[in-house]
Design an enzyme around this catalytic site. Sequence first.
Site, PDB file in Angstrom:
ATOM      1  N   GLU A  93      17.037   1.276   8.215  1.00  0.00           N
ATOM      2  CA  GLU A  93      16.276   0.252   7.497  1.00  0.00           C
ATOM      3  C   GLU A  93      16.652   0.240   6.017  1.00  0.00           C
ATOM      4  O   GLU A  93      16.845   1.288   5.414  1.00  0.00           O
ATOM      5  CB  GLU A  93      14.778   0.524   7.633  1.00  0.00           C
ATOM      6  CG  GLU A  93      14.272   0.305   9.046  1.00  0.00           C
ATOM      7  CD  GLU A  93      12.754   0.376   9.166  1.00  0.00           C
ATOM      8  OE1 GLU A  93      12.239   0.051  10.222  1.00  0.00           O
ATOM      9  OE2 GLU A  93      12.085   0.757   8.182  1.00  0.00           O
ATOM     10  N   CYS A 106      16.462  -0.869  -1.773  1.00  0.00           N
ATOM     11  CA  CYS A 106      15.997   0.472  -1.467  1.00  0.00           C
ATOM     12  C   CYS A 106      16.813   0.949  -0.258  1.00  0.00           C
ATOM     13  O   CYS A 106      16.663   0.421   0.839  1.00  0.00           O
ATOM     14  CB  CYS A 106      14.504   0.392  -1.150  1.00  0.00           C
ATOM     15  SG  CYS A 106      13.763   1.930  -0.639  1.00  0.00           S
ATOM     16  N   CYS A 113      14.863  12.199   8.860  1.00  0.00           N
ATOM     17  CA  CYS A 113      14.683  13.028   7.658  1.00  0.00           C
ATOM     18  C   CYS A 113      14.169  14.391   8.091  1.00  0.00           C
ATOM     19  O   CYS A 113      13.422  14.499   9.063  1.00  0.00           O
ATOM     20  CB  CYS A 113      13.678  12.355   6.718  1.00  0.00           C
ATOM     21  SG  CYS A 113      13.436  13.226   5.155  1.00  0.00           S
ATOM     22  N   CYS A 117       7.346  15.323   5.222  1.00  0.00           N
ATOM     23  CA  CYS A 117       6.166  15.036   4.390  1.00  0.00           C
ATOM     24  C   CYS A 117       5.096  14.387   5.276  1.00  0.00           C
ATOM     25  O   CYS A 117       5.379  13.453   6.023  1.00  0.00           O
ATOM     26  CB  CYS A 117       6.537  14.108   3.235  1.00  0.00           C
ATOM     27  SG  CYS A 117       7.762  14.826   2.140  1.00  0.00           S
ATOM     28  N   CYS A 120       4.313  10.417   5.305  1.00  0.00           N
ATOM     29  CA  CYS A 120       5.435   9.482   5.347  1.00  0.00           C
ATOM     30  C   CYS A 120       5.741   9.070   6.787  1.00  0.00           C
ATOM     31  O   CYS A 120       5.755   9.896   7.689  1.00  0.00           O
ATOM     32  CB  CYS A 120       6.649  10.151   4.712  1.00  0.00           C
ATOM     33  SG  CYS A 120       8.144   9.163   4.790  1.00  0.00           S
ATOM     34  N   GLY A 160      15.208   9.267   4.487  1.00  0.00           N
ATOM     35  CA  GLY A 160      16.086  10.403   4.241  1.00  0.00           C
ATOM     36  C   GLY A 160      15.877  11.039   2.889  1.00  0.00           C
ATOM     37  O   GLY A 160      15.202  10.484   2.017  1.00  0.00           O
ATOM     38  N   GLU A 161      16.437  12.226   2.732  1.00  0.00           N
ATOM     39  CA  GLU A 161      16.369  12.947   1.465  1.00  0.00           C
ATOM     40  C   GLU A 161      17.783  12.914   0.866  1.00  0.00           C
ATOM     41  O   GLU A 161      18.683  13.608   1.358  1.00  0.00           O
ATOM     42  CB  GLU A 161      15.887  14.393   1.736  1.00  0.00           C
ATOM     43  CG  GLU A 161      16.046  15.365   0.590  1.00  0.00           C
ATOM     44  CD  GLU A 161      15.464  14.876  -0.729  1.00  0.00           C
ATOM     45  OE1 GLU A 161      14.283  14.512  -0.787  1.00  0.00           O
ATOM     46  OE2 GLU A 161      16.215  14.849  -1.731  1.00  0.00           O
ATOM     47  N   SER A 192      15.689   9.522  -5.662  1.00  0.00           N
ATOM     48  CA  SER A 192      14.358  10.115  -5.544  1.00  0.00           C
ATOM     49  C   SER A 192      14.447  11.329  -4.632  1.00  0.00           C
ATOM     50  O   SER A 192      15.050  11.273  -3.562  1.00  0.00           O
ATOM     51  CB  SER A 192      13.414   9.067  -4.946  1.00  0.00           C
ATOM     52  OG  SER A 192      12.139   9.625  -4.733  1.00  0.00           O
ATOM     53  N   SER A 215       9.353  13.319  -6.307  1.00  0.00           N
ATOM     54  CA  SER A 215       8.126  13.045  -5.567  1.00  0.00           C
ATOM     55  C   SER A 215       7.218  14.259  -5.727  1.00  0.00           C
ATOM     56  O   SER A 215       7.433  15.279  -5.086  1.00  0.00           O
ATOM     57  CB  SER A 215       8.444  12.810  -4.090  1.00  0.00           C
ATOM     58  OG  SER A 215       9.307  11.709  -3.981  1.00  0.00           O
ATOM     59  N   LEU A 216       6.247  14.146  -6.603  1.00  0.00           N
ATOM     60  CA  LEU A 216       5.416  15.317  -6.920  1.00  0.00           C
ATOM     61  C   LEU A 216       4.138  15.308  -6.076  1.00  0.00           C
ATOM     62  O   LEU A 216       3.862  16.243  -5.347  1.00  0.00           O
ATOM     63  CB  LEU A 216       5.101  15.321  -8.420  1.00  0.00           C
ATOM     64  CG  LEU A 216       4.380  16.564  -8.933  1.00  0.00           C
ATOM     65  CD1 LEU A 216       5.249  17.809  -8.802  1.00  0.00           C
ATOM     66  CD2 LEU A 216       3.949  16.391 -10.392  1.00  0.00           C
ATOM     67  N   HIS A 217       3.345  14.279  -6.242  1.00  0.00           N
ATOM     68  CA  HIS A 217       2.130  14.037  -5.443  1.00  0.00           C
ATOM     69  C   HIS A 217       0.978  15.007  -5.649  1.00  0.00           C
ATOM     70  O   HIS A 217      -0.144  14.731  -5.220  1.00  0.00           O
ATOM     71  CB  HIS A 217       2.442  13.915  -3.945  1.00  0.00           C
ATOM     72  CG  HIS A 217       3.492  12.884  -3.629  1.00  0.00           C
ATOM     73  ND1 HIS A 217       3.497  11.635  -4.202  1.00  0.00           N
ATOM     74  CD2 HIS A 217       4.584  12.918  -2.821  1.00  0.00           C
ATOM     75  CE1 HIS A 217       4.547  10.946  -3.751  1.00  0.00           C
ATOM     76  NE2 HIS A 217       5.220  11.706  -2.927  1.00  0.00           N
ATOM     77  N   ASN A 291       0.261   4.535   1.086  1.00  0.00           N
ATOM     78  CA  ASN A 291       0.238   3.610   2.220  1.00  0.00           C
ATOM     79  C   ASN A 291      -0.156   4.382   3.453  1.00  0.00           C
ATOM     80  O   ASN A 291       0.496   5.351   3.811  1.00  0.00           O
ATOM     81  CB  ASN A 291       1.627   2.998   2.424  1.00  0.00           C
ATOM     82  CG  ASN A 291       1.853   1.853   1.463  1.00  0.00           C
ATOM     83  OD1 ASN A 291       1.097   0.888   1.452  1.00  0.00           O
ATOM     84  ND2 ASN A 291       2.860   1.988   0.641  1.00  0.00           N
ATOM     85  N   CYS A 334       6.475   1.654   0.197  1.00  0.00           N
ATOM     86  CA  CYS A 334       6.793   3.077   0.084  1.00  0.00           C
ATOM     87  C   CYS A 334       6.303   3.868   1.279  1.00  0.00           C
ATOM     88  O   CYS A 334       5.128   3.781   1.643  1.00  0.00           O
ATOM     89  CB  CYS A 334       6.121   3.678  -1.140  1.00  0.00           C
ATOM     90  SG  CYS A 334       6.670   2.964  -2.640  1.00  0.00           S
TER      91      CYS A 334
HETATM   92  N1  SAH Z   1      13.134  11.825   0.311  1.00  0.00           N
HETATM   93  C1  SAH Z   1      13.046  11.181  -0.947  1.00  0.00           C
HETATM   94  C2  SAH Z   1      13.175   9.666  -0.917  1.00  0.00           C
HETATM   95  C3  SAH Z   1      12.476   8.908   0.175  1.00  0.00           C
HETATM   96  S1  SAH Z   1      10.757   8.587   0.027  1.00  0.00           S
HETATM   97  C4  SAH Z   1      11.765  11.607  -1.647  1.00  0.00           C
HETATM   98  O1  SAH Z   1      10.961  12.294  -1.045  1.00  0.00           O
HETATM   99  O2  SAH Z   1      11.598  11.291  -2.816  1.00  0.00           O
HETATM  100  C5  SAH Z   1      10.527   7.513  -1.335  1.00  0.00           C
HETATM  101  C6  SAH Z   1       9.174   7.674  -1.995  1.00  0.00           C
HETATM  102  O3  SAH Z   1       8.106   7.173  -1.178  1.00  0.00           O
HETATM  103  C7  SAH Z   1       8.834   9.140  -2.270  1.00  0.00           C
HETATM  104  O4  SAH Z   1       8.259   9.285  -3.521  1.00  0.00           O
HETATM  105  C8  SAH Z   1       7.813   9.419  -1.193  1.00  0.00           C
HETATM  106  O5  SAH Z   1       7.031  10.533  -1.514  1.00  0.00           O
HETATM  107  C9  SAH Z   1       7.046   8.116  -1.169  1.00  0.00           C
HETATM  108  N2  SAH Z   1       6.221   7.951   0.021  1.00  0.00           N
HETATM  109  C10 SAH Z   1       6.460   8.417   1.255  1.00  0.00           C
HETATM  110  N3  SAH Z   1       5.450   8.066   2.092  1.00  0.00           N
HETATM  111  C11 SAH Z   1       4.578   7.347   1.356  1.00  0.00           C
HETATM  112  C12 SAH Z   1       3.344   6.705   1.655  1.00  0.00           C
HETATM  113  N4  SAH Z   1       2.832   6.726   2.890  1.00  0.00           N
HETATM  114  N5  SAH Z   1       2.711   6.057   0.654  1.00  0.00           N
HETATM  115  C13 SAH Z   1       3.238   6.016  -0.580  1.00  0.00           C
HETATM  116  N6  SAH Z   1       4.399   6.598  -0.927  1.00  0.00           N
HETATM  117  C14 SAH Z   1       5.067   7.272   0.026  1.00  0.00           C
END
Ligand code: SAH
Length: 348
Positions: A93, A106, A113, A117, A120, A160-161, A192, A215-217, A291, A334
């Site tokens: 995608e 994007c 992946c 996480c 995701c 993917g990462e 990212s 991606s800290l969160h 999301n 995202c």
């Molecule tokens: N693997 C990489 C890039 C892919 S994800 C990474 O982790 O950064 C791209 C971004 O979307 C990342 O910041 C990820 O944490 C965020 N993301 C993943 N799932 C999400 C969700 N359900 N809602 C909002 N952001 C999300």
Amino acid sequence: MKKNIRNYDLDDLKEELKNLSEKPFRAEQIFSWLYREKVSTFDEMTNLSLDLRKKLQEDYFVGSFQIEHKLVSKDGTKKYLFNVCDDQNNLIETVLMQYHHGFTVCVSSQIGCKMGCKFCASTGIPFMRNLEVGEIVQQIMEIEKDENIRISNIVFMGIGEPLDNFENVMKAIAILNHPKGLNIGARHISISTSGLVPKIYELVDRQLQCTLSISLHSANNETRSSMMPINQTYPIEELMDACRYYIEKTNKRISFEYALAKENNDNIEDAKELVKLLKGMLVHVNLIPINQIEDGNYIKSTNKNILKFRDYLNEHGIVATIRRELGSDINAACGQLRRQNLSEKRGR
Ligand code: SAH
């Protein structure tokens, strides 16, 4: 077996041509046909001798995808499901977004992946393989052709990462960025990562000019580990050491992504911890209303909480903005991307 000619950046292509006993400038000509003229056959490369064209045809092919499916959101965002046309007809995608400053794509960097996480949608789908260099670049080329547009920005935020497919991503960026390639400025390309610490140091060594997003969160190891298993390998302290090193050596700002989930990481206490963690650093925080995914445990924060969180950061010296959500109605926002299989698609 024939090789995809798009898997080679210009330096590699020069090597390939050397092996065919050809001069390096031939590589530049081929590169220019591929990415300037955007031809899809060796026959069209009319400044090459017939003999060389024949040799190329014997050993290489010019990669291409098929569009399996294209969805258009009411906000104009478009999601492509591409068949990469490999032995397994794997699907990936890619998302096209339009901002006032131009078109952003994007891109995906892997099929599946490994990061797992919890919030995701790509999680739970088995990791298949890394995307090849040509397959990363092809995503942009197919969309430019399909929409008849020029892409100005690339974000490695699809499936993917990217730092787990390091060499291929670096070479794809070399093609995207090269003036004789797609000529997209390094500052318009961002990677990212979920936080592969050793690879962040490597980015510094390679003097990559792209933008880096982390991606800290959460600023708290317990919460971050519960959302992102990678935090157990590279906890926040190690991640921040790498980020400080990156900023010091490159003098570039890092963007931190923070997806807000109700009562998980969206309290003022969480904002306080984040301020403490990032204070004094050259950073920007991108707040994303999380999301919700099917079967997911995380619930989107309320608008009130999101604004409160942002205001707290801004009032305490951390620049923070809320990311506009695009394409959520077509599962293109995202974290909503997932490698779909054909049966799933047919079932829709
Ligand atoms: N693997 C990489 C890039 C892919 S994800 C990474 O982790 O950064 C791209 C971004 O979307 C990342 O910041 C990820 O944490 C965020 N993301 C993943 N799932 C999400 C969700 N359900 N809602 C909002 N952001 C999300």
